[in-house]
Design an enzyme around this catalytic site. Structure first.
Site, PDB file in Angstrom:
ATOM      1  N   ASP A  80     -40.451  -4.952  13.746  1.00 20.85           N
ATOM      2  CA  ASP A  80     -39.141  -5.382  13.766  1.00 20.85           C
ATOM      3  C   ASP A  80     -38.984  -6.586  13.439  1.00 20.85           C
ATOM      4  O   ASP A  80     -37.980  -7.199  12.606  1.00 20.85           O
ATOM      5  CB  ASP A  80     -38.469  -4.891  15.201  1.00 20.85           C
ATOM      6  CG  ASP A  80     -38.040  -3.445  15.179  1.00 20.85           C
ATOM      7  OD1 ASP A  80     -38.516  -2.695  14.094  1.00 20.85           O
ATOM      8  OD2 ASP A  80     -37.862  -2.968  16.357  1.00 20.85           O
ATOM      9  N   ARG A  85     -37.054 -10.918   9.648  1.00 20.34           N
ATOM     10  CA  ARG A  85     -37.528 -12.162   8.782  1.00 20.34           C
ATOM     11  C   ARG A  85     -37.019 -11.696   7.479  1.00 20.34           C
ATOM     12  O   ARG A  85     -36.382 -12.790   6.567  1.00 20.34           O
ATOM     13  CB  ARG A  85     -38.966 -12.356   8.908  1.00 20.34           C
ATOM     14  CG  ARG A  85     -39.266 -13.533   8.045  1.00 20.34           C
ATOM     15  CD  ARG A  85     -40.881 -13.805   7.925  1.00 20.34           C
ATOM     16  NE  ARG A  85     -41.093 -14.725   6.940  1.00 20.34           N
ATOM     17  CZ  ARG A  85     -42.497 -14.605   6.020  1.00 20.34           C
ATOM     18  NH1 ARG A  85     -43.180 -13.534   6.539  1.00 20.34           N
ATOM     19  NH2 ARG A  85     -42.552 -15.237   5.188  1.00 20.34           N
ATOM     20  N   ASN A 155     -29.165  -7.625  14.755  1.00 24.12           N
ATOM     21  CA  ASN A 155     -29.478  -7.299  16.259  1.00 24.12           C
ATOM     22  C   ASN A 155     -28.398  -7.558  17.288  1.00 24.12           C
ATOM     23  O   ASN A 155     -27.533  -6.788  17.670  1.00 24.12           O
ATOM     24  CB  ASN A 155     -30.997  -7.132  16.646  1.00 24.12           C
ATOM     25  CG  ASN A 155     -31.926  -6.390  16.141  1.00 24.12           C
ATOM     26  OD1 ASN A 155     -31.543  -5.377  15.418  1.00 24.12           O
ATOM     27  ND2 ASN A 155     -33.032  -6.694  16.536  1.00 24.12           N
ATOM     28  N   ARG A 166     -30.962 -22.908  36.934  1.00 26.21           N
ATOM     29  CA  ARG A 166     -29.677 -22.769  37.058  1.00 26.21           C
ATOM     30  C   ARG A 166     -28.759 -21.471  36.305  1.00 26.21           C
ATOM     31  O   ARG A 166     -29.347 -20.965  35.360  1.00 26.21           O
ATOM     32  CB  ARG A 166     -28.993 -24.052  36.285  1.00 26.21           C
ATOM     33  CG  ARG A 166     -29.298 -25.230  36.671  1.00 26.21           C
ATOM     34  CD  ARG A 166     -28.582 -26.483  36.244  1.00 26.21           C
ATOM     35  NE  ARG A 166     -28.972 -27.784  36.875  1.00 26.21           N
ATOM     36  CZ  ARG A 166     -29.857 -28.389  36.608  1.00 26.21           C
ATOM     37  NH1 ARG A 166     -30.308 -28.577  35.461  1.00 26.21           N
ATOM     38  NH2 ARG A 166     -30.006 -29.934  37.238  1.00 26.21           N
ATOM     39  N   ALA A 197     -32.783  -2.906  21.192  1.00 23.51           N
ATOM     40  CA  ALA A 197     -33.514  -3.918  21.229  1.00 23.51           C
ATOM     41  C   ALA A 197     -33.179  -4.826  22.642  1.00 23.51           C
ATOM     42  O   ALA A 197     -33.323  -4.159  23.805  1.00 23.51           O
ATOM     43  CB  ALA A 197     -33.234  -4.975  20.145  1.00 23.51           C
ATOM     44  N   TYR A 198     -32.722  -6.087  22.632  1.00 24.98           N
ATOM     45  CA  TYR A 198     -32.217  -6.630  23.614  1.00 24.98           C
ATOM     46  C   TYR A 198     -31.328  -6.332  24.553  1.00 24.98           C
ATOM     47  O   TYR A 198     -31.408  -5.836  25.867  1.00 24.98           O
ATOM     48  CB  TYR A 198     -31.889  -8.081  23.475  1.00 24.98           C
ATOM     49  CG  TYR A 198     -31.925  -9.094  24.480  1.00 24.98           C
ATOM     50  CD1 TYR A 198     -31.927  -8.834  25.681  1.00 24.98           C
ATOM     51  CD2 TYR A 198     -31.897 -10.523  24.259  1.00 24.98           C
ATOM     52  CE1 TYR A 198     -32.367  -9.926  26.710  1.00 24.98           C
ATOM     53  CE2 TYR A 198     -31.784 -11.553  25.084  1.00 24.98           C
ATOM     54  CZ  TYR A 198     -32.022 -11.231  26.389  1.00 24.98           C
ATOM     55  OH  TYR A 198     -32.086 -12.033  27.389  1.00 24.98           O
ATOM     56  N   PHE A 200     -30.753  -2.907  24.920  1.00 27.88           N
ATOM     57  CA  PHE A 200     -31.541  -1.729  25.590  1.00 27.88           C
ATOM     58  C   PHE A 200     -32.288  -2.360  26.926  1.00 27.88           C
ATOM     59  O   PHE A 200     -32.128  -1.835  27.832  1.00 27.88           O
ATOM     60  CB  PHE A 200     -32.516  -1.016  24.834  1.00 27.88           C
ATOM     61  CG  PHE A 200     -33.351   0.112  25.364  1.00 27.88           C
ATOM     62  CD1 PHE A 200     -32.635   1.441  25.361  1.00 27.88           C
ATOM     63  CD2 PHE A 200     -34.686  -0.019  25.846  1.00 27.88           C
ATOM     64  CE1 PHE A 200     -33.301   2.361  25.991  1.00 27.88           C
ATOM     65  CE2 PHE A 200     -35.157   0.928  26.276  1.00 27.88           C
ATOM     66  CZ  PHE A 200     -34.749   2.002  26.275  1.00 27.88           C
ATOM     67  N   SER A 201     -33.157  -3.363  26.741  1.00 26.71           N
ATOM     68  CA  SER A 201     -33.785  -4.026  28.001  1.00 26.71           C
ATOM     69  C   SER A 201     -32.847  -4.556  29.076  1.00 26.71           C
ATOM     70  O   SER A 201     -33.264  -4.318  30.053  1.00 26.71           O
ATOM     71  CB  SER A 201     -34.448  -5.280  27.314  1.00 26.71           C
ATOM     72  OG  SER A 201     -35.422  -4.821  26.454  1.00 26.71           O
TER      73      SER A 201
END
Length: 323
Positions: A80, A85, A155, A166, A197-198, A200-201
């Site tokens: 991915d 890119r 995405n 912090r 992607a992010y 989902f995490s």
């Protein structure tokens, strides 16, 4: 009667030059294109890939004789990250992207490496569908409201704290109305494409590509009302880094483009009028893609009679992807 000359077929090839299997696959792709009379094109500045393919004959260069608008297609060999890119490279044109997965989860990829030869026959015959994926237009303004940065995301756009020790304080705004403020590690603003992607995490929802929406997911928020949100595709989402924040933040788009966020900065994300186009050889239900890519357990599923076929031994055969 004067005959017409067909324009040369310019096809971009994007690959990871540091993997032998990827370079070998790129050779097969380029050989098939050259045999069909098409012109393989490499990204400008990709010296490693060009050196690895020095013996395959003449290769055009994107931006030096071949414009983005001249491209018919972009063939991407990798995961991915390589596809993201390529999306940057063809952003200003209309060429669709065909992703060939090279051993990763490759959620954006259309096919696996073991069917390259069949895929190239389809490419040469222009036998594929094009699927448009919505993207985000992202703008950053400073505390005075002056624009300081613009970019886009396929995405997600993520506002994150810059210092690990912090917490940052933000306020979420939807359609010019404040929703909630809290301390957190950050906030993910995701497209349906980025929902696996992010987003989902971070515990956000998986959004089917046919659903046009924007997901907003707080990261480690210190608040009772800091749940994942799903808003309409025409909504405007803004994240303000509160001036009282002890420290700075950073904006990341697709994990590739970043910009520092001082206290008081504001990140606004809305639907971009420029989608990313994906070439599809085998349109299939998104459910099957989820099952295949995440290797989800579906053993024992029977389903309606119209969704399955019976094998020679009388057993039930699952649809493609439900393995």
């Amino acid at each position: 009667m004067t005959g017409t000359t067909e324009l040369p077929r310019e096809i971009l090839v994007v690959a990871h030059a540091r993997r032998e299997d990827t370079v070998a696959a790129a050779r097969r792709v380029i050989a098939a294109l050259q045999s069909a009379g098409a012109h393989p094109v490499l990204p400008d500045g990709d010296v490693e890939l060009r050196d690895a393919l020095a013996d395959v004959g003449h290769l055009e260069t994107l931006g030096k004789g071949v414009a983005v608008d001249d491209l018919e297609l972009a063939i991407v060999l990798g995961g991915d990250g390589t596809i993201l890119r390529a999306a940057e490279l063809v952003r200003s044109g209309t060429a669709p992207i065909l992703g060939i997965n090279m051993g990763h989860v490759g959620f954006l990829a259309e096919i696996e490496a073991d069917v390259i030869d069949d895929a190239m026959r389809r490419v040469i015959d222009r036998d594929y569908d094009v699927e448009e994926r919505m993207t985000l237009a992202v703008e950053v303004t400073d505390a005075a409201g002056a624009p300081i940065y613009e970019t886009w995301a396929l995405n997600e756009a993520t506002v994150e704290k810059a210092a690990r020790e912090r917490m940052m304080e933000v306020i979420i705004e939807i359609d010019n109305r404040p929703l909630s403020s809290f301390g957190c590690d950050g906030v993910v603003i995701s497209t349906p494409t980025g929902s696996t992607a992010y987003n989902f995490s971070a515990g956000g929802p998986v959004v089917w590509p046919t659903v046009e929406a924007i997901a907003v997911v707080p990261l480690s928020a210190h608040a009772l009302f800091a749940r994942p949100l799903v808003v309409g595709p025409e909504a405007t989402v803004a994240i303000e880094v509160l001036a009282r924040t002890d420290g700075t933040g950073i904006l990341w788009c697709d994990g590739r483009r970043s910009h520092d966020l001082p206290p008081g900065a504001r990140v606004t994300a809305r639907r971009s009028p420029e989608p990313v186009r994906l070439a599809r050889l085998h349109p299939a239900p998104f459910t099957d893609r989820l099952v295949r890519k995440f290797q989800l357990p579906v053993a024992g599923w029977r389903g309606p009679a119209t969704s399955r076929s019976t094998g020679a031994d009388g057993g039930t055969v699952s649809p493609e992807g439900a393995e």
